[in-house]
Design a protein around this motif. Structure first.
Motif, short mmCIF file in Angstrom:
data_model
loop_
_atom_site.label_atom_id
_atom_site.label_comp_id
_atom_site.label_asym_id
_atom_site.label_seq_id
_atom_site.Cartn_x
_atom_site.Cartn_y
_atom_site.Cartn_z
N UNK A 214 0.81 -1.23 0.17
CA UNK A 214 -0.05 0.00 -0.16
C UNK A 214 0.90 0.99 0.32
N UNK A 215 1.87 1.28 0.45
CA UNK A 215 2.89 2.71 0.75
C UNK A 215 3.22 2.62 -1.02
N UNK A 216 3.82 1.87 -1.79
CA UNK A 216 3.44 2.40 -3.42
C UNK A 216 2.36 3.20 -3.80
N UNK A 217 1.09 3.61 -3.31
CA UNK A 217 0.38 4.07 -3.77
C UNK A 217 -0.57 5.76 -2.80
N UNK A 218 1.04 5.27 -1.42
CA UNK A 218 0.92 6.50 -0.49
C UNK A 218 0.99 8.23 -1.16
N UNK A 219 0.40 9.23 -0.47
CA UNK A 219 0.42 10.23 -1.31
C UNK A 219 -0.54 10.94 -1.63
N UNK A 220 -0.16 11.97 -1.93
CA UNK A 220 -1.46 12.74 -2.65
C UNK A 220 -0.87 13.10 -4.39
N UNK A 221 -1.79 12.72 -5.47
CA UNK A 221 -1.44 12.73 -6.56
C UNK A 221 -1.21 14.22 -7.01
N UNK A 222 -1.47 15.04 -6.25
CA UNK A 222 -0.44 16.36 -6.74
C UNK A 222 1.22 16.82 -6.08
N UNK A 223 1.10 16.04 -5.97
CA UNK A 223 2.01 15.83 -5.01
C UNK A 223 3.73 15.19 -6.19
N UNK A 224 4.39 15.94 -6.93
CA UNK A 224 5.16 15.16 -7.71
C UNK A 224 5.82 14.05 -7.74
N UNK A 225 6.36 14.58 -5.89
CA UNK A 225 7.23 13.16 -5.25
C UNK A 225 7.27 11.99 -4.36
N UNK A 226 6.05 12.05 -4.42
CA UNK A 226 5.20 11.22 -3.72
C UNK A 226 4.96 9.55 -4.43
N UNK A 227 4.88 8.93 -3.38
CA UNK A 227 5.05 7.61 -3.97
C UNK A 227 3.67 7.37 -5.13
N UNK A 228 2.61 7.35 -4.96
CA UNK A 228 1.89 7.44 -5.75
C UNK A 228 2.21 8.57 -7.48
N UNK A 229 2.51 9.51 -7.39
CA UNK A 229 2.68 9.36 -9.12
C UNK A 229 4.31 8.74 -9.52
N UNK A 230 5.12 8.08 -8.58
CA UNK A 230 6.14 7.42 -8.96
C UNK A 230 5.74 6.12 -9.25
N UNK A 231 4.78 5.62 -8.83
CA UNK A 231 4.70 4.53 -9.26
C UNK A 231 3.62 4.54 -10.50
N UNK A 232 2.89 5.55 -10.52
CA UNK A 232 2.05 5.65 -11.89
C UNK A 232 2.77 6.38 -12.93
N UNK A 233 3.81 7.12 -12.36
CA UNK A 233 5.24 7.26 -13.48
C UNK A 233 6.05 6.02 -14.05
N UNK A 234 6.12 5.63 -13.19
CA UNK A 234 6.83 4.03 -13.71
C UNK A 234 5.53 2.99 -14.35
N UNK A 235 4.08 2.69 -13.77
CA UNK A 235 3.95 2.02 -14.81
C UNK A 235 3.27 2.26 -15.59
N UNK A 236 2.66 3.39 -15.82
CA UNK A 236 2.84 4.56 -16.90
C UNK A 236 3.93 4.46 -18.15
N UNK A 237 4.51 4.44 -17.72
CA UNK A 237 6.48 4.00 -18.80
C UNK A 237 6.34 2.99 -19.23
#
Length: 535
Positions: free
Chosen positions: A280-303
């Motif tokens: 669940x930590x992979x999806x923590x943090x705000x979508x608006x925060x570029x450095x959040x784990x959620x944004x990083x996971x979205x970046x990795x999977x979408x790439x």
């Protein structure tokens, strides 16, 4: 936990947190890239096998002399099933690998993947019907999922920052070598009228798995895995071996200090509290925060999704049968071999360019080059596709398109997903990103035969309009979302993503270290006491 202590020393400057690169360290890191060979070979051999006369007869019962050449092909549903089932296995294998890598280590997971893969290859080699062939590819897929997810993680964690991009690009180069070897073997056995036509290409895969497993067994574990397990003595010993330095070297102490400090910093932000929480930590943090784990996971999977959207695996999975169905090419196996050779020769360019120009620039201009080529191929195909000269022009632009992919998005996507995740979620983040690659690989493998098959959608060259449109999405995605990580340690990448946006990331320079912020300076830290200090 290891007993004893490890000396942690804060770096004097941000440039002194890693030792100079030695040939020994370079070669140890480079060998891990060998994992790409059996991934590439397994992906590449199936295109030729599905076009072999003996295999078509075995799986359909058709007699080549009794039907037209257009009819003597595998039906779309069989091509779809045979190709996509491997990707289905790799999807689940990649997810499982994330847990294994954290519990048992990176090396154990890679060696286990090789073992599972060999079992799958044995089943495929023994097959004489669709059922066992599909079952074997499913089992082999789990093994490929283990290796493809964790080899990137392992290489990113052990490679020196100055050549990390080049070394991880070596993984993609080995993928292309595997594809080329598969094409060569297919070309050599395709005229055989016995089971050796497909059993030889399949059985050869075991050699690549055995070589990788043997080599990884002799290589050290990732020092960052040992830090995650609070085994600082082991981490120091491995780091000294990887960097070619004495264990008490300041370089080793300073790099270890920075790794430990970053891990402590991340654990303060998101404490580790059990198995489910680790995912669940992979999806923590705000979508608006570029450095959040959620944004990083979205970046990795979408790439990884975008990498599949480029359409490259359409060429390598279905190239042979696609060229056959054009009806104007006499030897489709030879054309597939040529396209694979272009792939191999183009990838090494990225070894230099990814460190010279950076990840972000390569991805932007690579996407631009691919979309232009794909639209040109589609336009030629729909306007004058029956003309022999026009077909030659199409093949030329397909080769140019492969050049752009192989030198940019091919290695670039794998390099970046190994760099963007913080240590506490790195294994799960890379596993999710790799699983995304295989999920979309599976989706494309399922639908493509129905799109281009002469017995189904029969799009032919028009399918490149779709790939061109998707590459346009890749171009926009690259400009707005991809960070520049060139020349930074994994810990500095973490800091950079907190302090700037993708479009300004190329100008970011480190100004401090995690060790300085966490107060780990010139002191003896025992592994046990470090555990007690955690939040």
């Amino acid at each position: 936990m290891a007993g004893g202590g490890a000396t942690l020393t804060q770096a004097v400057t941000v440039d002194r947190i890693e030792a100079p690169v030695t040939l020994k360290a370079y070669m140890m890191c480079a060998f891990a890239a060998f994992g790409g060979i059996f991934f590439g070979y397994d992906s590449g051999y199936i295109s030729g096998v599905m076009g072999m006369d003996f295999v078509v007869h075995m799986l359909t019962g058709l007699d080549k002399d009794a039907v037209s050449s257009d009819a003597f092909v595998l039906p779309a549903w069989k091509k779809s099933l045979i190709t996509s089932i491997l990707s289905a296995g790799t999807f689940f294998g990649a997810l499982i690998a994330g847990d294994l890598a954290d519990y048992f280590g990176r090396r154990f997971t890679i060696i286990s993947g090789c073992s599972v893969f060999i079992i799958g290859v044995i089943l495929q080699t023994a097959s004489s019907s669709l059922g066992l062939l599909v079952a074997g590819r499913l089992v082999a897929g789990f093994g490929v999922g283990f290796v493809s997810a964790i080899i990137i993680l392992y290489m990113s964690e052990i490679a020196p920052r100055r050549v990390r991009g080049a070394l991880v690009s070596g993984y993609q180069f080995c993928v292309t070598i595997g594809l080329l070897l598969a094409s060569c073997v297919d070309y050599g056995t395709e005229k055989r009228q016995d089971s050796g036509s497909y059993r030889i290409p399949i059985a050869l895969q075991m050699a690549w798995a055995l070589i990788l497993a043997s080599g990884i067994f002799l290589l050290p574990e990732s020092p960052r895995y040992y830090v995650k397990k609070d085994r600082l003595d082991d981490a120091a010993a491995v780091l000294a071996r990887l960097r070619g330095q004495p264990r008490d070297s300041e370089y080793v102490q300073q790099e270890l200090t920075e790794i430990v400090a970053n891990h402590e910093y991340e654990n303060q932000l998101i404490p580790q509290r059990g198995y489910l929480q680790s995912w669940l930590h992979c999806f923590s943090g705000s979508l608006r925060n570029p450095s959040s784990n959620l944004r990083r996971t979205i970046l990795g999977t979408s790439m990884q999704m975008m990498q599949q959207w480029t359409g490259i695996n359409f060429i390598f999975y279905f190239g042979t049968t696609f060229f056959q169905e054009l009806g104007t090419i006499q030897n489709s196996f030879l054309i597939s071999l040529i396209t694979t050779l272009v792939n191999v020769c183009s990838t090494p360019i990225s070894f230099w360019s990814i460190e010279k120009f950076g990840r972000r620039a390569l991805m932007i201009y690579g996407a631009l080059g691919m979309l232009v080529c794909e639209f040109i191929i589609a336009i030629i195909g729909v306007t004058d596709g029956g003309n022999q000269s026009a077909v030659k022009a199409m093949i030329s632009f397909i080769c140019i398109y492969i050049f752009f992919f192989a030198s940019t998005w091919g290695p670039g996507a794998w390099v970046i997903i190994g760099e963007i995740f913080p240590l506490p979620i790195r294994s799960h983040g890379v596993a999710l990103s790799t699983a995304s690659n295989w999920l979309w690989n599976c989706i494309i493998s399922v639908i493509t035969p129905y799109m281009v098959g002469t017995d189904e959608g029969n799009l032919g060259a028009r399918v490149f309009f779709i790939w061109g449109a998707l590459c346009s999405c890749c171009f926009v995605y690259s400009y707005f979302l991809i960070y520049e990580t060139k020349g930074l340690t994994l810990e500095q990448v973490d800091k950079m993503m907190e302090e700037c946006s993708p479009r300004t990331s190329a100008k970011w320079k480190p100004s401090t270290t995690f060790a300085a912020e966490m107060g780990l300076s010139e002191k003896k830290v025992d592994a046990v006491s470090l555990q007690e200090e955690k939040v």
